[in-house]
Design an enzyme around this catalytic site. Structure first.
Site, short mmCIF file in Angstrom:
data_model
loop_
_atom_site.label_atom_id
_atom_site.label_comp_id
_atom_site.label_asym_id
_atom_site.label_seq_id
_atom_site.Cartn_x
_atom_site.Cartn_y
_atom_site.Cartn_z
N GLY A 68 19.33 40.91 -5.43
CA GLY A 68 17.92 41.22 -5.67
C GLY A 68 17.02 40.24 -4.95
N GLY A 123 13.35 35.43 -7.23
CA GLY A 123 12.51 35.36 -8.42
C GLY A 123 12.66 36.49 -9.39
CE LYS A 148 19.15 36.71 -6.71
NZ LYS A 148 17.69 36.81 -6.53
CB THR A 149 19.53 31.83 -11.77
OG1 THR A 149 19.66 31.83 -10.34
CG2 THR A 149 20.17 30.57 -12.33
CG HIS A 164 -14.54 43.24 7.76
ND1 HIS A 164 -14.12 43.14 9.06
CD2 HIS A 164 -13.40 43.44 7.03
CE1 HIS A 164 -12.81 43.28 9.13
NE2 HIS A 164 -12.34 43.47 7.90
CD GLU A 165 -13.63 42.14 3.05
OE1 GLU A 165 -12.88 43.02 2.60
OE2 GLU A 165 -13.25 41.30 3.88
CG ASP A 168 -8.05 44.48 8.31
OD1 ASP A 168 -7.49 44.18 7.25
OD2 ASP A 168 -9.27 44.32 8.52
#
Length: 641
Positions: A201, A204, A207-208, A423-424, A499
């Site tokens: 996987g 983070g 798994k451990t 722009h945003e 972008d």
């Protein structure tokens, strides 16, 4: 045995050399090898000028040391009364003399001084030998000992109650726990439990933690170490550590052995530049034999974890070794809620904290990301002198994990601020207007991390596949910032570089990996991975011709141009909405989804303090890439673009 004898022989040779060096100054002493003469003959030699160098008077032994011009060393005994006349004669002849103090104890002091290095080295070897016998791990013979840590039943346990959001992997591991608790039930049916389980996987995902929970639930000894702890610069050490690990495991059977990041030692053999007979491959060979060789290792179950299963050696993955591959993926919305509840157990939270909303704001987050969100929220609340953590703290924590901390100190000129706002605004209105695009959750021109501003999309639900229309809609959304700059100012900036990078990568994947090109059809076009340790790009194993490569470039260019034109037509037809959103951003800095709807409709929105929040899928408009949805591509309007 041969290697052990060679080590002992080398140690004995080293001791002999050191002893020789230590005793050489003591036995080779020019004073002790000198010839004794009577005092009157010595005076005659001084008179005739046959004495060279410095004459030494030793007051302790009443002995004079000197040497003649021919090189012979002399010594003579003098009386106290004869000292004066002799010194006068030496001055007259221009011969230097020195007086040294000494006594009968000088021999013992000299002996001690010369033997001191030898004694120190002997003491050092004795100390290292004792540490090796006591298991201190620092002795010269301890290199081959395993560095695995043994976690017994007396230590605090991690159980499945501490693991949330991974229900399917937990079900797979329950069988292992049942075998460790009640092996006779399986042995009665001659059923063999898998010898090895491979947890696969992304980083983070837990798994451990799952491996620790298996040991805690089964109440058996648990050995843990990482793959890199097997390998050393000394030849044969890795294989020796593997043998020692399984010997310890046999003594504690039934038990679990957990190897984290097994790809450090389990990589594909024969793919390196240095040949096949290297230390890492010898270690892997020993691990293969230990897991399934002539000797049976009953009662030992090996659990390994990796996020690179593609580079593991096939012999490691065959039945009899790592029989099962358990996929541990990032959690869905339900799993994220369960993980958040686990981390919130010890934290005082305010009544306004809504775990369901927080889980929906974090699509694609791993368990480690969610733990970081909870911790960041608690840190922010403590910084603000709060007794409880509010929803606003967690909202800002999500944003910090995605895009980094706020940077209000980054001062923009009025012109730059206006260009960033437009722009945003271009991205935001396209998210509202283009079908199949993820709706916006928030748009802001407050600098965070490396971004001057960003729009955060809010997918209505977790998705595991994307349609062609959705991908093309996201590509058009990515073009919205550059389109708005060009339409309003007749000038373009560097802010759209990220972008374009995301858009180009996604369109190329649509053409070469997803088979979404009408011209090239349903086919995968790309490099066939070469040996992983030679570097996949070092070997040109492209599975298409130069003519096809040209067609790919043409198709990518066409789709990007169509997406840009689609975005241009949409924004140009809604120019007034663009102006309203940009002006509202200049005034308020941040707009949320419901406020964005009102602004686009021309309604008057009351000015309120901006409220920190977050989601996933942010488009960060900067020259360098930022933390937006990592593998969630910018993609797609309808094919009419």
């Amino acid at each position: 045995m041969k290697t052990r004898y060679l080590k002992i022989a080398g140690l004995v040779a080293l001791i002999i050399v050191v002893a020789g060096v230590a005793f050489f100054p003591f036995y080779w002493n020019p004073k002790k090898s000198s010839t004794q003469v009577i005092f009157s003959d010595f005076m005659d030699l001084v008179e005739t000028g046959q004495i060279a160098g410095t004459v030494v008077f030793n007051e302790g032994t009443h002995t004079i040391y000197a040497h003649v011009t021919a090189g012979q060393h002399l010594r003579t005994i003098y009386s106290k009364e004869a000292t004066g006349p002799l010194q006068e004669l030496l001055k007259k002849k221009g011969i230097r003399f020195a007086i040294e103090s000494g006594g009968g104890g000088s021999i013992w002091l000299s002996l001690l001084f010369n033997m001191l290095p030898f004694l120190l080295i002997i003491g050092l070897f004795v100390m290292m030998g004792r540490r090796s016998q006591m298991g201190g791990g620092g002795g010269p013979m301890s290199f081959g000992k395993s560095k695995a840590k043994l976690h017994d039943a007396t230590k605090p346990k991690v159980t499945f109650a501490d693991v949330a959001g991974e229900e399917e992997p937990k079900e797979e591991l329950l069988e292992v726990i049942e075998f460790l608790k009640h092996p006779q039930k399986f042995q009665a049916l001659h059923a063999k439990i898998p010898r090895g389980l491979l947890l696969v996987g992304p980083p983070g995902c837990g798994k451990t933690l799952l491996a620790k929970a298996v040991a805690g639930e089964a109440s058996v000894p648990f050995f843990s170490l990482s793959g890199s702890e097997f390998v050393e610069v000394f030849v044969g050490v890795g294989a020796s550590r593997v043998r020692d690990l399984f010997e310890q495991a046999k003594k504690n059977a039934p038990c679990l052995v957990f190897i984290d990041e097994i790809d450090a030692v389990g990589r594909h053999r024969g793919a390196g530049l240095g040949g096949g007979n290297d230390e890492r491959e010898q270690t892997l060979n020993q691990l293969l034999v230990a897991m399934d060789g002539f000797e049976a290792n009953s009662g030992i179950i090996v659990i390994a974890a990796t996020n690179r299963p593609d580079i593991l050696d096939p012999a490691l993955l065959r039945p009899g070794r790592f029989d099962r591959r358990i996929i541990v993926d990032n959690p869905d919305s339900k799993g994220r809620k369960a993980i958040l509840q686990v981390h919130l157990r010890e934290i005082p939270v305010a009544p306004d904290v809504n775990v369901d909303v927080l889980a929906k704001q974090t699509p694609g987050f791993s368990g480690a990301d969610l733990a970081s969100v909870v911790n960041e929220g608690a840190l922010l609340a403590a910084r603000r002198e709060k007794k409880m953590v509010n929803m606003v703290d967690f909202d800002e924590a999500v944003e910090r994990v995605i895009a980094g901390p706020l940077r209000r100190s980054r001062a923009l000129t009025p012109k730059e601020r206006e260009m960033v706002a437009y722009h945003e605004a271009g991205h935001a209105i396209l998210r509202k207007l283009i079908p199949h695009a993820d709706p916006p959750h928030k748009v802001t021109i407050i600098s965070r991390g490396m971004a001057l501003g960003y729009v955060m999309g809010a997918p209505p639900e977790d998705r595991y596949t994307r349609t062609r229309s959705e991908l093309l809609a996201e590509v058009s959304v990515a073009m919205g910032g550059r389109v708005a700059e060009d339409l309003v100012f007749g000038e373009i900036t560097t802010g759209a570089s990220n972008d374009f990078e995301q858009a180009t990568n996604m369109v190329r994947r649509m053409v070469t990996n997803f088979g979404m090109s009408d011209k090239l059809g349903p086919v995968t076009l790309g490099r066939q991975g070469g040996p992983v340790f030679l570097g996949r790009d070092m070997i040109d194993s492209r599975n298409y011709s130069e003519e096809i490569a040209y067609q790919i470039d043409q198709e990518v260019r066409r789709l990007l141009d169509e997406a840009y034109q689609y975005a241009h037509r949409t924004i140009e037809a809604n120019r007034e909405k663009l102006n309203r959103v940009a002006k509202a951003l200049i005034e308020r800095e941040t707009l949320y989804a419901e406020e964005l709807d009102d602004v686009m409709a021309g309604k008057v929105v009351a000015l309120e303090p901006s409220r920190p929040t977050a989601s996933a899928g942010a488009e960060a408009d900067i020259e360098a890439p930022t933390a937006a949805t990592p593998d969630a591509p910018p993609v797609a309007p309808p094919a009419t673009a």
